[in-house]
Design an enzyme around this catalytic site. Structure first.
Site, mmCIF file in Angstrom:
data_model
loop_
_atom_site.group_PDB
_atom_site.id
_atom_site.type_symbol
_atom_site.label_atom_id
_atom_site.label_comp_id
_atom_site.label_asym_id
_atom_site.label_seq_id
_atom_site.Cartn_x
_atom_site.Cartn_y
_atom_site.Cartn_z
ATOM 1 N N LYS A 1 3.728 -15.037 3.017
ATOM 2 C CA LYS A 1 3.655 -15.759 1.734
ATOM 3 C C LYS A 1 5.098 -15.968 1.304
ATOM 4 C CE LYS A 1 1.234 -17.392 -1.766
ATOM 5 N NZ LYS A 1 0.396 -18.591 -1.660
ATOM 6 N N ASP B 1 -5.440 -6.799 6.094
ATOM 7 C CA ASP B 1 -6.665 -6.153 5.635
ATOM 8 C C ASP B 1 -7.711 -7.226 5.304
ATOM 9 O OD1 ASP B 1 -8.414 -4.301 4.616
ATOM 10 O OD2 ASP B 1 -7.159 -3.665 2.929
ATOM 11 N N ASP C 1 -2.651 -18.155 2.342
ATOM 12 C CA ASP C 1 -3.770 -18.911 1.751
ATOM 13 C C ASP C 1 -4.265 -19.976 2.734
ATOM 14 O OD1 ASP C 1 -1.206 -19.846 1.323
ATOM 15 O OD2 ASP C 1 -1.619 -20.759 -0.621
ATOM 16 N N TYR D 1 0.825 -1.222 0.000
ATOM 17 C CA TYR D 1 0.000 0.000 0.000
ATOM 18 C C TYR D 1 0.854 1.265 0.000
ATOM 19 C CZ TYR D 1 -3.953 -3.018 1.252
ATOM 20 O OH TYR D 1 -4.912 -3.995 1.278
#
Ligand code: NAD
Length: 362
Positions: free
Chosen positions: A190, A246, A222, A135
Site C-alpha cells: 500500500k 492475513d 485494494d 501485529y
C-alpha cells in the site's frame, strides 16, 4: 522425526485426530507427542502457551497444529487469549514465512462461489510475512482493559513497522519459491499511502535484482483484493506483509470452495515448521463431527515435504485426497448435489483407505 502435536480448541482436536490416523499408516519412523495449547491450555495451566508446550514445540522437527480460540475467551486480557499461543509460537520458533497454497481441485470447481471458468485449474501460492508489521509494532496503544475492552477511552493505536532484513528474507523466500513454479512474483503493498509499504516495495525490488529470471510486479492491496476475485489465475506467487497476507490468504482460500480444504506451513530459517489448516477453531460446528479434516491432512503432507524431507509420503497423502474427492465423498462444507455427505471421521478413514489401497496395489 519428532512431531509436536498441538490440537488446540474447537474442531482442532477432531481434525488433528484424522491427520494423525493418516500419518500412522505411512510406515515412517515418526515420534508424535501431544500438548495443550490455546483455550484448552488456559483452562488447565492458566496460559494459552505454557512453557511445557513451547519446549515440546522447540525440540520437535515440526509442529502439527489444529486451531485455537472460542468466543468465550473474548473477555480475557489479550495476552491470555488463545490466539496469543500462535503469535507466541511464531515468535519463539522464528517462523517468518507463511505458505498458503490455494489450489482448486477439479472435483470441487462447483463448490466455489466464483464461476467455474475463473477458478478451474487455479494454483496460486500466497506467501505472508509473519513476524513484523502492525501485529508486532511498538509502540502500541495500551490502556487498562476491562473485560478486554477500553471503556471511556478516546483512542487506541498500533504501529506498523518493517525492518530491511525482515523484508529481504521474505522476498528471498518468494523469489526462490517462484523459481520452482512459473517464475512470477506479485508483491502486494500500500505504497501509495503507507511509508512502511513504500519501503517494502523498494526492498523487494532491490532483492528482485538478484533473480533476473523471475518477473516481479507490484500491486496495491485494494487492487489485489479485487483482482483475486476478478481473475485469480493471473497470479502465481503473491508475497505480502503480515496484515495484508492475513486478509488476502483467507480471500484466496474461499476461491477454492471451502476454507476446510486449505493447508498452511509456517517456516523458520532452518525449515523447522508449524503446519496448520488455514481456518480457525470453528466453534459453531465443534463437537458435531462434521468438520472437514482435509486441510489438516494436507498440512501434514506439507510437513512431510518441507520439514521432514519425505516428499514421496507427502505425494501419497495428496494423491489419496484426490482419490477420495474423485470417489464423491464430501464433508458438509464442500457437499453438492450428487455427492455423498460424510463426517469428519469417515473422511479421515477414506483417506487412510485410499493410501492403504495404493500401497497394497503397489
Ligand atoms: P473459522 O475459520 O473458525 O470459521 C469460519 C467459518 O468456516 C465457520 O462457519 C466454520 O464453521 C467454517 N469452517 C472453518 N473450518 C472448517 C472446517 N474444517 N470444516 C467445515 N467448516 C469449517 O473462523 P472464525 O469463526 O472467524 O473464528 C473462530 C475462532 O477461531 C476464533 O476464536 C478465532 O480467533 C479463531 N481462529 C483461530 C485460528 C488459528 O487457530 N490459526 C485462525 C483463525 C481464527
Amino acid at each position: 522425526m519428532k512431531i509436536a502435536v498441538l490440537p488446540g480448541d474447537g474442531i482442532g482436536t477432531e481434525i488433528v485426530a484424522e491427520a494423525i490416523k493418516v500419518l500412522n499408516v505411512l510406515d515412517l519412523p515418526l515420534e508424535m507427542e501431544s500438548a495443550l495449547v490455546g483455550g484448552a491450555a488456559y483452562e488447565a495451566h492458566g496460559h494459552p502457551l505454557p512453557e511445557s508446550t513451547l519446549k515440546l514445540a522447540k525440540e520437535a522437527d515440526a509442529v502439527l497444529f489444529g486451531a485455537v480460540g472460542d468466543w468465550k475467551y473474548d473477555k480475557l486480557d489479550r495476552p491470555l487469549r488463545p490466539e496469543q499461543a500462535i503469535l507466541g509460537l511464531r515468535k519463539n520458533l522464528g517462523l517468518f514465512a507463511n505458505f498458503r497454497p490455494a489450489i482448486c481441485y477439479e472435483q470441487l470447481v462447483g463448490a466455489s462461489s466464483l464461476k467455474p471458468e475463473l477458478i478451474a485449474g487455479l494454483d496460486i501460492l500466497i506467501i505472508r510475512e509473519l513476524t513484523g508489521d502492525i501485529y508486532f509494532g511498538q509502540p502500541r496503544g495500551r490502556r487498562t482493559a476491562v473485560d478486554g475492552h477500553f471503556p471511556g477511552a478516546e483512542e487506541a493505536f498500533d504501529t506498523m513497522r518493517y525492518s530491511k532484513p525482515e523484508i529481504e528474507r521474505i522476498a528471498h523466500v518468494a523469489f526462490q519459491a517462484a523459481r520452482k513454479r512459473s517464475k512470477r512474483v506479485t508483491s502486494v503493498d500500500k505504497a501509495n499511502v503507507l511509508e512502511t509499504f513504500q519501503f517494502w516495495k523498494d526492498v523487494v525490488s532491490e532483492v528482485g535484482q538478484q533473480y533476473p529470471d523471475v518477473a516481479l510486479d507490484h500491486m496495491y492491496v485494494d487492487n489485489a483484493a479485487m483482482q483475486l476475485v476478478k481473475a485469480p489465475k493471473k497470479f502465481d506467487v503473491v508475497v505480502t506483509g503480515n496484515m495484508f497476507g492475513d486478509i488476502l490468504s483467507d480471500e484466496a482460500a474461499m476461491l477454492t470452495g471451502s476454507i476446510g480444504m486449505l493447508p498452511s506451513a509456517s517456516l523458520n530459517a532452518s525449515n523447522q515448521g508449524l503446519y496448520e489448516p488455514s481456518h480457525g477453531s470453528a466453534p459453531d460446528i465443534a463437537g458435531q463431527g462434521i468438520a472437514n479434516p482435509l486441510a489438516t491432512i494436507l498440512s501434514a503432507a506439507m510437513m512431510l515435504r518441507f520439514s521432514l524431507n519425505q516428499p514421496q509420503a507427502a505425494d501419497r497423502i495428496e494423491s489419496a485426497v484426490k482419490d477420495v474427492l474423485a470417489s464423491g465423498l464430501r464433508t458438509t462444507d464442500i457437499w453438492s448435489e450428487g455427492t455423498t455427505k460424510v463426517g469428519t471421521r469417515d473422511m479421515g478413514d477414506a483417506v487412510v483407505a485410499a493410501i492403504t489401497k495404493k500401497t497394497t496395489k503397489g
